[in-house]
Scaffold this motif. Structure first.
Motif, PDB file in Angstrom:
ATOM      1  N   ARG A  34       0.829  -1.209   0.000  1.00 48.77           N
ATOM      2  CA  ARG A  34       0.000   0.000   0.000  1.00 48.77           C
ATOM      3  C   ARG A  34       0.866   1.262   0.000  1.00 48.77           C
ATOM      4  NH1 ARG A  34      -5.485  -0.649   3.421  1.00 48.77           N
ATOM      5  NH2 ARG A  34      -6.226  -2.561   2.432  1.00 48.77           N
ATOM      6  N   GLY A  35       1.922   1.254   0.796  1.00 50.43           N
ATOM      7  CA  GLY A  35       2.832   2.403   0.819  1.00 50.43           C
ATOM      8  C   GLY A  35       3.510   2.609  -0.520  1.00 50.43           C
ATOM      9  N   TYR A  36       3.949   1.509  -1.124  1.00 55.65           N
ATOM     10  CA  TYR A  36       4.588   1.572  -2.438  1.00 55.65           C
ATOM     11  C   TYR A  36       3.622   2.144  -3.477  1.00 55.65           C
ATOM     12  CZ  TYR A  36       6.127  -0.032  -7.011  1.00 55.65           C
ATOM     13  OH  TYR A  36       6.468  -0.089  -8.340  1.00 55.65           O
ATOM     14  N   LEU A  37       2.408   1.620  -3.514  1.00 54.35           N
ATOM     15  CA  LEU A  37       1.441   2.067  -4.514  1.00 54.35           C
ATOM     16  C   LEU A  37       1.059   3.531  -4.325  1.00 54.35           C
ATOM     17  CD1 LEU A  37      -0.855  -1.080  -4.753  1.00 54.35           C
ATOM     18  CD2 LEU A  37       0.821  -0.270  -6.437  1.00 54.35           C
ATOM     19  N   LEU A  38       0.809   3.933  -3.101  1.00 53.54           N
ATOM     20  CA  LEU A  38       0.449   5.325  -2.854  1.00 53.54           C
ATOM     21  C   LEU A  38       1.607   6.255  -3.202  1.00 53.54           C
ATOM     22  CD1 LEU A  38      -1.667   7.323  -1.880  1.00 53.54           C
ATOM     23  CD2 LEU A  38      -0.759   7.018   0.432  1.00 53.54           C
ATOM     24  N   GLY A  39       2.824   5.843  -2.850  1.00 46.15           N
ATOM     25  CA  GLY A  39       3.992   6.660  -3.130  1.00 46.15           C
ATOM     26  C   GLY A  39       4.254   6.860  -4.610  1.00 46.15           C
ATOM     27  N   ASN A  40       3.789   5.912  -5.424  1.00 48.02           N
ATOM     28  CA  ASN A  40       4.021   5.985  -6.864  1.00 48.02           C
ATOM     29  C   ASN A  40       2.787   6.329  -7.683  1.00 48.02           C
ATOM     30  OD1 ASN A  40       6.925   5.133  -7.274  1.00 48.02           O
ATOM     31  ND2 ASN A  40       6.166   3.557  -5.894  1.00 48.02           N
ATOM     32  N   ASN A  41       1.650   6.494  -7.001  1.00 47.44           N
ATOM     33  CA  ASN A  41       0.397   6.748  -7.715  1.00 47.44           C
ATOM     34  C   ASN A  41      -0.502   7.707  -6.930  1.00 47.44           C
ATOM     35  OD1 ASN A  41       0.552   4.546  -9.932  1.00 47.44           O
ATOM     36  ND2 ASN A  41       0.967   3.444  -8.046  1.00 47.44           N
ATOM     37  N   THR A  42       0.010   8.845  -6.544  1.00 48.17           N
ATOM     38  CA  THR A  42      -0.757   9.757  -5.693  1.00 48.17           C
ATOM     39  C   THR A  42      -2.004  10.311  -6.381  1.00 48.17           C
ATOM     40  OG1 THR A  42       0.671  11.596  -6.339  1.00 48.17           O
ATOM     41  CG2 THR A  42       1.216  10.443  -4.276  1.00 48.17           C
ATOM     42  N   ALA A  43      -2.090  10.205  -7.698  1.00 43.70           N
ATOM     43  CA  ALA A  43      -3.264  10.708  -8.410  1.00 43.70           C
ATOM     44  C   ALA A  43      -4.418   9.705  -8.417  1.00 43.70           C
ATOM     45  CB  ALA A  43      -2.896  11.076  -9.845  1.00 43.70           C
ATOM     46  N   LEU A  44      -4.154   8.445  -8.066  1.00 49.49           N
ATOM     47  CA  LEU A  44      -5.215   7.437  -8.086  1.00 49.49           C
ATOM     48  C   LEU A  44      -6.127   7.579  -6.877  1.00 49.49           C
ATOM     49  CD1 LEU A  44      -3.400   4.125  -9.150  1.00 49.49           C
ATOM     50  CD2 LEU A  44      -4.773   5.662 -10.564  1.00 49.49           C
ATOM     51  N   ASN A  45      -7.419   7.293  -7.110  1.00 51.54           N
ATOM     52  CA  ASN A  45      -8.346   7.300  -5.972  1.00 51.54           C
ATOM     53  C   ASN A  45      -8.186   5.988  -5.195  1.00 51.54           C
ATOM     54  OD1 ASN A  45     -10.083   5.237  -7.031  1.00 51.54           O
ATOM     55  ND2 ASN A  45     -11.138   6.767  -8.276  1.00 51.54           N
ATOM     56  N   HIS A  47     -10.206   3.541  -4.510  1.00 51.03           N
ATOM     57  CA  HIS A  47     -10.732   2.327  -5.158  1.00 51.03           C
ATOM     58  C   HIS A  47      -9.709   1.751  -6.140  1.00 51.03           C
ATOM     59  CE1 HIS A  47     -13.568  -0.503  -6.835  1.00 51.03           C
ATOM     60  NE2 HIS A  47     -13.295  -0.035  -8.042  1.00 51.03           N
ATOM     61  N   LYS A  48      -9.118   2.619  -6.951  1.00 48.93           N
ATOM     62  CA  LYS A  48      -8.121   2.147  -7.919  1.00 48.93           C
ATOM     63  C   LYS A  48      -6.853   1.653  -7.221  1.00 48.93           C
ATOM     64  CE  LYS A  48      -9.830   4.732 -11.828  1.00 48.93           C
ATOM     65  NZ  LYS A  48      -9.672   5.863 -12.743  1.00 48.93           N
ATOM     66  N   LEU A  49      -6.454   2.325  -6.145  1.00 45.17           N
ATOM     67  CA  LEU A  49      -5.303   1.850  -5.363  1.00 45.17           C
ATOM     68  C   LEU A  49      -5.579   0.458  -4.803  1.00 45.17           C
ATOM     69  CD1 LEU A  49      -4.332   5.112  -3.449  1.00 45.17           C
ATOM     70  CD2 LEU A  49      -2.858   3.855  -5.051  1.00 45.17           C
ATOM     71  N   HIS A  50      -6.789   0.272  -4.287  1.00 43.40           N
ATOM     72  CA  HIS A  50      -7.165  -1.034  -3.727  1.00 43.40           C
ATOM     73  C   HIS A  50      -7.130  -2.128  -4.797  1.00 43.40           C
ATOM     74  CE1 HIS A  50      -9.129  -4.031  -1.272  1.00 43.40           C
ATOM     75  NE2 HIS A  50     -10.028  -4.190  -2.218  1.00 43.40           N
ATOM     76  N   LYS A  51      -7.688  -1.840  -5.958  1.00 42.87           N
ATOM     77  CA  LYS A  51      -7.696  -2.830  -7.050  1.00 42.87           C
ATOM     78  C   LYS A  51      -6.266  -3.186  -7.476  1.00 42.87           C
ATOM     79  CE  LYS A  51     -11.077  -3.141 -10.045  1.00 42.87           C
ATOM     80  NZ  LYS A  51     -12.011  -4.147  -9.668  1.00 42.87           N
TER      81      LYS A  51
END
Length: 137
Positions: A34-45, A47-51
């Protein structure tokens, strides 16, 4: 405030039930992803981060990771992984293949073990390799 609970000795961690190690490892791995994804995709909402996170944390992905790194594990790490893989769980999720689920449980047990004994170098190795492997697939 200290975020970490106590550090276990390798002997103490080895005495834990492998499903206990997997329980903790599942949380550690999910938090890392989750930290990795958020750190590299701050524009995603969210729901998309979860998917996106699901592709990393599902049993199939974890099974692929452990198969890819198994030869790079130390003797101790291999022992912990195999204990987790061979542990008899009461249930297997409906969306998971039994064999993949067992491999994933072994992977999670290894992550939990490395976290508990505070082996940051090896935990970092396993977690970062997981990103490489999932990204390639």
């Amino acid at each position: 405030m200290e975020l970490r609970t106590r550090i276990f000795t390798p002997e103490e961690a080895r005495r834990l039930n492998p499903l206990q190690l997997a329980f903790l490892g599942d949380g550690v791995y999910e938090l890392f992803i989750r930290g990795y994804l958020l750190g590299n995709n701050t524009a995603l909402n969210v729901h998309k981060l979860h998917k996106e996170a699901i592709t990393y944390v599902k049993a199939h992905g974890q099974s692929e990771i452990i198969k890819a790194i198994e030869k790079e594990l130390t003797e101790e790490e291999l022992y912990i992984y195999k204990r987790g893989r061979n542990a008899k769980s009461a249930t297997v999720p409906k969306n998971a293949d039994v064999t993949e689920y067992r491999f994933a449980t072994g992977f999670e047990a290894l992550v939990g073990y490395l976290y508990l004994i505070d082996n940051e170098e090896r935990l970092s190795f396993v977690l970062n390799k997981s990103l490489d492997i999932i990204s390639r697939n």
